[in-house]
Scaffold this motif. Sequence first.
Motif, PDB file in Angstrom:
ATOM      1  N   TYR A  25      12.712  -5.142  -9.687  1.00  0.00           N
ATOM      2  CA  TYR A  25      11.938  -6.235 -10.267  1.00  0.00           C
ATOM      3  C   TYR A  25      12.548  -7.584 -10.285  1.00  0.00           C
ATOM      4  N   GLY A  26      13.374  -7.858  -9.213  1.00  0.00           N
ATOM      5  CA  GLY A  26      13.961  -9.092  -8.780  1.00  0.00           C
ATOM      6  C   GLY A  26      15.382  -9.449  -9.654  1.00  0.00           C
ATOM      7  N   HIS A  27      15.281 -10.829  -9.784  1.00  0.00           N
ATOM      8  CA  HIS A  27      16.819 -11.374 -10.182  1.00  0.00           C
ATOM      9  C   HIS A  27      16.796 -11.703 -11.783  1.00  0.00           C
ATOM     10  N   ILE A  38      16.621 -18.710  -1.456  1.00  0.00           N
ATOM     11  CA  ILE A  38      16.084 -18.511  -0.085  1.00  0.00           C
ATOM     12  C   ILE A  38      14.944 -17.498   0.179  1.00  0.00           C
ATOM     13  N   LYS A  39      13.874 -17.853   0.729  1.00  0.00           N
ATOM     14  CA  LYS A  39      12.561 -16.919   0.798  1.00  0.00           C
ATOM     15  C   LYS A  39      12.994 -16.658   2.441  1.00  0.00           C
ATOM     16  N   LEU A  59      18.242 -14.347  -2.612  1.00  0.00           N
ATOM     17  CA  LEU A  59      17.158 -14.106  -1.664  1.00  0.00           C
ATOM     18  C   LEU A  59      16.150 -13.769  -2.751  1.00  0.00           C
ATOM     19  N   ASP A  60      15.011 -14.806  -2.440  1.00  0.00           N
ATOM     20  CA  ASP A  60      13.815 -14.224  -3.335  1.00  0.00           C
ATOM     21  C   ASP A  60      12.433 -14.725  -2.820  1.00  0.00           C
ATOM     22  N   GLU A  61      11.475 -14.134  -2.963  1.00  0.00           N
ATOM     23  CA  GLU A  61      10.328 -14.557  -2.496  1.00  0.00           C
ATOM     24  C   GLU A  61       9.738 -15.771  -2.612  1.00  0.00           C
ATOM     25  N   ARG A  62      10.351 -16.064  -3.878  1.00  0.00           N
ATOM     26  CA  ARG A  62       9.682 -17.630  -4.262  1.00  0.00           C
ATOM     27  C   ARG A  62      10.750 -18.754  -4.080  1.00  0.00           C
ATOM     28  N   LEU A 113      20.659  -9.804  -2.873  1.00  0.00           N
ATOM     29  CA  LEU A 113      19.445  -9.046  -2.996  1.00  0.00           C
ATOM     30  C   LEU A 113      19.102  -8.469  -4.403  1.00  0.00           C
ATOM     31  N   GLY A 114      17.910  -8.641  -4.903  1.00  0.00           N
ATOM     32  CA  GLY A 114      17.571  -8.199  -6.337  1.00  0.00           C
ATOM     33  C   GLY A 114      17.232  -6.809  -6.061  1.00  0.00           C
ATOM     34  N   GLY A 115      17.015  -6.200  -7.402  1.00  0.00           N
ATOM     35  CA  GLY A 115      16.504  -4.816  -7.410  1.00  0.00           C
ATOM     36  C   GLY A 115      14.866  -4.771  -7.571  1.00  0.00           C
ATOM     37  N   MET A 124       5.645 -12.932   2.548  1.00  0.00           N
ATOM     38  CA  MET A 124       5.358 -11.677   2.198  1.00  0.00           C
ATOM     39  C   MET A 124       6.595 -11.029   1.285  1.00  0.00           C
ATOM     40  N   VAL A 125       6.256 -10.395   0.273  1.00  0.00           N
ATOM     41  CA  VAL A 125       7.215  -9.586  -0.462  1.00  0.00           C
ATOM     42  C   VAL A 125       7.721  -8.436   0.581  1.00  0.00           C
ATOM     43  N   LEU A 126       9.040  -8.346   0.674  1.00  0.00           N
ATOM     44  CA  LEU A 126       9.466  -7.412   1.583  1.00  0.00           C
ATOM     45  C   LEU A 126      10.292  -6.152   0.571  1.00  0.00           C
TER      46      LEU A 126
HETATM   47  C1  LIG Z   1      11.132  -5.232  -3.997  1.00  0.00           C
HETATM   48  S1  LIG Z   1      11.736  -6.925  -3.825  1.00  0.00           S
HETATM   49  C2  LIG Z   1      11.491  -7.657  -5.515  1.00  0.00           C
HETATM   50  C3  LIG Z   1      10.118  -8.071  -5.543  1.00  0.00           C
HETATM   51  C4  LIG Z   1      10.074  -8.644  -7.073  1.00  0.00           C
HETATM   52  N1  LIG Z   1       8.627  -9.001  -7.155  1.00  0.00           N
HETATM   53  C5  LIG Z   1      10.712 -10.052  -7.295  1.00  0.00           C
HETATM   54  O1  LIG Z   1      10.316 -10.749  -8.103  1.00  0.00           O
HETATM   55  O2  LIG Z   1      11.815 -10.331  -6.691  1.00  0.00           O
HETATM   56  C6  LIG Z   1      13.484  -6.634  -4.316  1.00  0.00           C
HETATM   57  C7  LIG Z   1      14.460  -7.889  -3.640  1.00  0.00           C
HETATM   58  O3  LIG Z   1      14.102  -8.204  -2.143  1.00  0.00           O
HETATM   59  C8  LIG Z   1      14.528  -9.475  -1.910  1.00  0.00           C
HETATM   60  N2  LIG Z   1      13.303  -9.926  -1.326  1.00  0.00           N
HETATM   61  C9  LIG Z   1      12.056  -9.224  -0.983  1.00  0.00           C
HETATM   62  N3  LIG Z   1      11.197  -9.966  -0.441  1.00  0.00           N
HETATM   63  C10 LIG Z   1      11.511 -11.081  -0.222  1.00  0.00           C
HETATM   64  C11 LIG Z   1      11.321 -12.303   0.501  1.00  0.00           C
HETATM   65  N4  LIG Z   1       9.975 -12.557   0.763  1.00  0.00           N
HETATM   66  N5  LIG Z   1      12.170 -13.127   0.846  1.00  0.00           N
HETATM   67  C12 LIG Z   1      13.374 -13.224   0.171  1.00  0.00           C
HETATM   68  N6  LIG Z   1      13.869 -12.181  -0.500  1.00  0.00           N
HETATM   69  C13 LIG Z   1      13.140 -11.038  -0.625  1.00  0.00           C
HETATM   70  C14 LIG Z   1      14.718 -10.242  -3.322  1.00  0.00           C
HETATM   71  O4  LIG Z   1      16.048 -10.201  -3.278  1.00  0.00           O
HETATM   72  C15 LIG Z   1      14.313  -9.244  -4.018  1.00  0.00           C
HETATM   73  O5  LIG Z   1      14.775  -9.464  -5.368  1.00  0.00           O
END
Ligand SMILES: C[S@@+](CC[C@H](N)C(=O)[O-])C[C@H]1O[C@@H](n2cnc3c(N)ncnc32)[C@H](O)[C@@H]1O
Length: 186
Positions: free
Chosen positions: A138-140, A152-153, A103-106, A134-136, A157-159
């Motif tokens: 700073y992500g994966h 998958i996004k 799961l990734d915002e990109r 799901l990442g920590g 928005m970043v959550l």
């Molecule tokens: C606080 S976010 C980390 C944000 C960080 N900028 C990154 O590059 O992933 C923690 C985790 O929540 C999940 N997450 C947050 N926003 C997301 C989104 N819009 N789509 C998918 N996963 C998301 C991702 O797995 C991410 O690694």
Amino acid sequence: MRSLVNGAAAAAASSADDHARCKFTGQSVRAVPIRVVTVGKGRSPGLRLLLDDYSDKLRQFCAVELVHLRSNPKNARDKRVQVRDEDISVSCLLRPDDWVAMLDERGMDIGSERLAELIAGAGNTGASKLTFCLGGPYGHGPKLRERADVSIKLSSMVLNHEVALVVLMEQLYRSWTILKGLKYHH
Ligand SMILES: C[S@@+](CC[C@H](N)C(=O)[O-])C[C@H]1O[C@@H](n2cnc3c(N)ncnc32)[C@H](O)[C@@H]1O
């Protein structure tokens, strides 16, 4: 403002009518166990309630396991080292026959029906487990990025990681209701 609001309402209504159909709906789908791996601090009581609720709902359809890994396991000061340590912890859990979704915002911007198709399709690959990561903070890291079968996004928005987890759990439940043709999704 009013016309903007009306325009948005019309667009929402039309997109609801336009739900793409899931090609596996009503077919026999292998109920591969789902594992959701998260990295972070402890979980708040409110989050645990929601997770229990969605886990129970999802268990009507398949086995579910939630695995929570500590963020920054070696108390690194450098965030790149932290990401590397978390990447190693996550990668150690993965088996060669896992189907892995990151799961990734990109990541790929998909609808609920497409997620249902991915779940059903992954079951047809012979995978013994569907692992969603799901990442920590700073992500994966690179190992998981290399290993993942799909990224998958959930939103543009970043959550917060806890919010992302709840959205994922609801979408996993929704996916199974789509595959079973239940009224939850319309
Ligand atoms: C606080 S976010 C980390 C944000 C960080 N900028 C990154 O590059 O992933 C923690 C985790 O929540 C999940 N997450 C947050 N926003 C997301 C989104 N819009 N789509 C998918 N996963 C998301 C991702 O797995 C991410 O690694």
